[in-house]
Design an enzyme around this catalytic site. Structure first.
Site, mmCIF file in Angstrom:
data_model
loop_
_atom_site.group_PDB
_atom_site.id
_atom_site.type_symbol
_atom_site.label_atom_id
_atom_site.label_comp_id
_atom_site.label_asym_id
_atom_site.label_seq_id
_atom_site.Cartn_x
_atom_site.Cartn_y
_atom_site.Cartn_z
ATOM 1 N N LYS A 1 20.238 20.432 49.327
ATOM 2 C CA LYS A 1 19.558 21.696 49.644
ATOM 3 C C LYS A 1 18.025 21.554 49.827
ATOM 4 O O LYS A 1 17.603 21.039 50.840
ATOM 5 C CB LYS A 1 19.947 22.767 48.635
ATOM 6 C CG LYS A 1 21.461 23.047 48.764
ATOM 7 C CD LYS A 1 22.013 24.245 48.061
ATOM 8 C CE LYS A 1 23.479 24.405 48.467
ATOM 9 N NZ LYS A 1 24.411 24.610 47.401
ATOM 10 N N TYR B 1 30.577 24.822 40.788
ATOM 11 C CA TYR B 1 30.864 24.330 42.129
ATOM 12 C C TYR B 1 30.068 23.059 42.386
ATOM 13 O O TYR B 1 28.862 23.017 42.135
ATOM 14 C CB TYR B 1 30.488 25.394 43.169
ATOM 15 C CG TYR B 1 30.779 24.974 44.594
ATOM 16 C CD1 TYR B 1 32.083 24.875 45.056
ATOM 17 C CD2 TYR B 1 29.744 24.679 45.482
ATOM 18 C CE1 TYR B 1 32.356 24.486 46.367
ATOM 19 C CE2 TYR B 1 30.004 24.295 46.795
ATOM 20 C CZ TYR B 1 31.309 24.203 47.230
ATOM 21 O OH TYR B 1 31.570 23.825 48.524
ATOM 22 N N ASP C 1 24.193 17.917 38.274
ATOM 23 C CA ASP C 1 24.277 18.348 39.670
ATOM 24 C C ASP C 1 23.177 19.368 39.926
ATOM 25 O O ASP C 1 23.334 20.559 39.671
ATOM 26 C CB ASP C 1 25.657 18.934 39.973
ATOM 27 C CG ASP C 1 25.791 19.302 41.449
ATOM 28 O OD1 ASP C 1 24.833 19.059 42.219
ATOM 29 O OD2 ASP C 1 26.858 19.836 41.827
HETATM 30 C C1 LIG Z 1 25.785 23.671 47.436
HETATM 31 C C2 LIG Z 1 26.174 22.844 46.284
HETATM 32 C C3 LIG Z 1 26.894 21.655 46.449
HETATM 33 C C4 LIG Z 1 27.439 21.225 47.780
HETATM 34 O O1 LIG Z 1 26.422 20.969 48.690
HETATM 35 P P1 LIG Z 1 26.771 20.998 50.272
HETATM 36 O O2 LIG Z 1 25.521 20.496 50.914
HETATM 37 O O3 LIG Z 1 27.091 22.424 50.595
HETATM 38 O O4 LIG Z 1 27.928 20.099 50.472
HETATM 39 C C5 LIG Z 1 27.131 20.865 45.344
HETATM 40 N N1 LIG Z 1 26.707 21.229 44.127
HETATM 41 C C6 LIG Z 1 26.022 22.370 43.921
HETATM 42 C C7 LIG Z 1 25.545 22.703 42.546
HETATM 43 C C8 LIG Z 1 25.755 23.221 44.993
HETATM 44 O O5 LIG Z 1 25.121 24.368 44.787
#
Ligand SMILES: *Cc1c(COP(=O)(O)O)cnc(C)c1O
Length: 431
Positions: A265, A142, A237
């Site tokens: 985050k 994701y 990511d």
């Molecule tokens: C949560 C997450 C996202 C998206 O971040 P948001 O702030 O919710 O848009 C992208 N990549 C990873 C790996 C994530 O865990």
């Protein structure tokens, strides 16, 4: 279980928000989500008067727990000076310097507001820099809620991306090729055929959006080499793993560097944030110095900068990592003992302060493996724990997170709840 006030609010919300919530996973808490009154340290206090130990932590950001005094102080100080300027501000330089020190020394940063924006911008940047259109991602990983990455999260996805959401044009989804996590051969196959047209490979270095799935030895190194060979950029990511597996995230932990890092985050200290970081050579292509467009009214929001900087300063003491990693280690050991005691089949995946239990006899090395484990047992475990004041993610496809405030007494309380919950699962005939 959530009480009557939560029920009342949720019923109202169902007529106001699609599915009653503003982000889908929040509706996964059954029969209806608890509503929060306030939160502090490792605890959430609900409107029904319950006190829950929180192992969800807003799905990742709250590495210092709720309402950490240092972060609160920094935010208050910032609010006194105003909270949005639409002009540069010194704190953005300070936070960027911290990020660069740990992720891309000598590089540059762009602050955006969410992880979604970070990966969207990183992919556009990779396309702009390479002049290529294709992107490779991994099945079940994701990277946020934009078109290019809403592909390959369903089992139907073959090599060419099939959109997992209505509304993503198939012509857009075709530009995203889908490989299998922890399977280098699947990437090689794609690169042999399309490598010259691939702008970037984007990966969660530890999958945190399908439970927890660590990379097999050599997997990340293999991606590093393959992308280099074909002139594609590697996007790490680290929206979940950044500042969680240590100050330098998964890239430091596993010793493999990407070309572009996306963060989010934790680095915002609980305020909305996304970060794109890379070498100067790559980053200078972003507007206004380059021609890859990015802009944002709220980019580098002063309150976020203050909360993020305070958070990193506390993390730099090392103490939160000790506490969080110990908590996870103890809980994983407890789960392991319970699995043995009850003679059940389960796989527990664990990296530092993130872990997940899968009720399956098989190894879980990919999101597809995770999907195949017994969902109903996990959901029942979540329910039983919630009854006993412990909140873990409502789905096995999310991670269990610990934080710098999950001290030994909190963990001890959790261990008891785990033991009672396993007993209840046995009584219900589920294990
Ligand atoms: C949560 C997450 C996202 C998206 O971040 P948001 O702030 O919710 O848009 C992208 N990549 C990873 C790996 C994530 O865990």
């Amino acid at each position: 279980m959530p009480g009557s006030r939560s029920k009342e609010l949720y019923e109202k919300a169902l007529s106001i928000f699609p599915g009653g919530v503003n982000s889908p996973v929040r509706a996964a808490v059954k029969p209806y989500p608890f509503y929060v009154e306030r939160a502090e340290g490792p605890y959430i206090y609900t409107v029904d008067g319950e006190k829950l130990i929180d192992y969800v932590l807003a799905y990742g950001p709250l590495f210092l727990g709720h309402k950490h005094p240092r972060v609160l102080e920094a935010v208050r100080e910032q609010l006194e000076k105003g909270w949005l300027y639409g002009a540069p501000y010194e704190l953005e330089i300070k936070l960027a310097e911290k990020i660069l020190k740990y992720y891309h020394p000598g590089g540059m940063v762009r602050f955006v507001n969410t992880g979604t924006e970070a990966t969207m911008t990183a992919i556009r940047l990779a396309r702009g820099v390479t002049g290529r259109d294709l992107v490779v991602k991994f099945q079940g990983c994701y990277h946020g809620a934009h078109d290019a990455v809403l592909v390959g999260a369903g089992s139907a996805a073959a090599e060419y991306g099939v959109p997992m959401s209505k509304g993503v044009p198939s012509d857009v989804a075709k530009l995203t090729l889908v490989a299998k996590y922890n399977d280098l051969e699947s990437v090689e196959k794609i690169m042999r055929k399309h490598g010259e047209k691939v702008a970037a490979v984007i990966v969660e270095p530890v999958v945190g959006n399908a439970g927890v799935i660590p990379p097999k030895p050599g997997f990340l190194q293999g991606l590093r080499e393959l992308t280099k060979t074909y002139g594609a950029l590697l996007i790490m990511d680290e929206v979940i793993t950044g500042f969680r597996l240590g100050l330098g995230g998964a890239q430091e932990y596993y010793g493999v560097k990407g070309d572009i890092t996306t963060l989010g985050k934790i680095v915002g200290g609980g305020m909305p944030i996304g970060v794109v970081a890379a070498s100067k050579e790559v980053m200078k292509e972003l507007t206004p110095s380059g021609k890859v467009f990015n802009a944002g009214t709220f980019n580098a929001h002063p309150v976020t900068m203050a909360a993020g900087l305070a958070t990193i300063e506390v993390l730099e003491t090392g103490e939160p990592y000790k506490v969080a990693n110990n908590a996870a280690k103890t809980l994983v050991e407890t789960l392991g003992d319970l699995v043995k005691r009850y003679g059940i089949e389960a796989t527990i995946n664990h990296v530092e302060s993130m872990f997940q239990i899968f009720f399956t006899g098989n190894e879980v090395a990919s999101p597809e493996d995770a999907q195949k484990s017994k969902k109903e047992v996990y959901v029942a475990l979540h329910e039983e724990l919630l009854k006993r004041g412990v909140f873990i993610a409502p789905s096995q496809m999310e991670a269990v997170f610990t934080s710098g405030v999950h001290s030994e007494d909190v963990v001890e309380e959790t261990k008891k709840a785990l033991e009672e919950s396993f007993k209840a699962l046995r009584e219900r005939g589920l294990i």
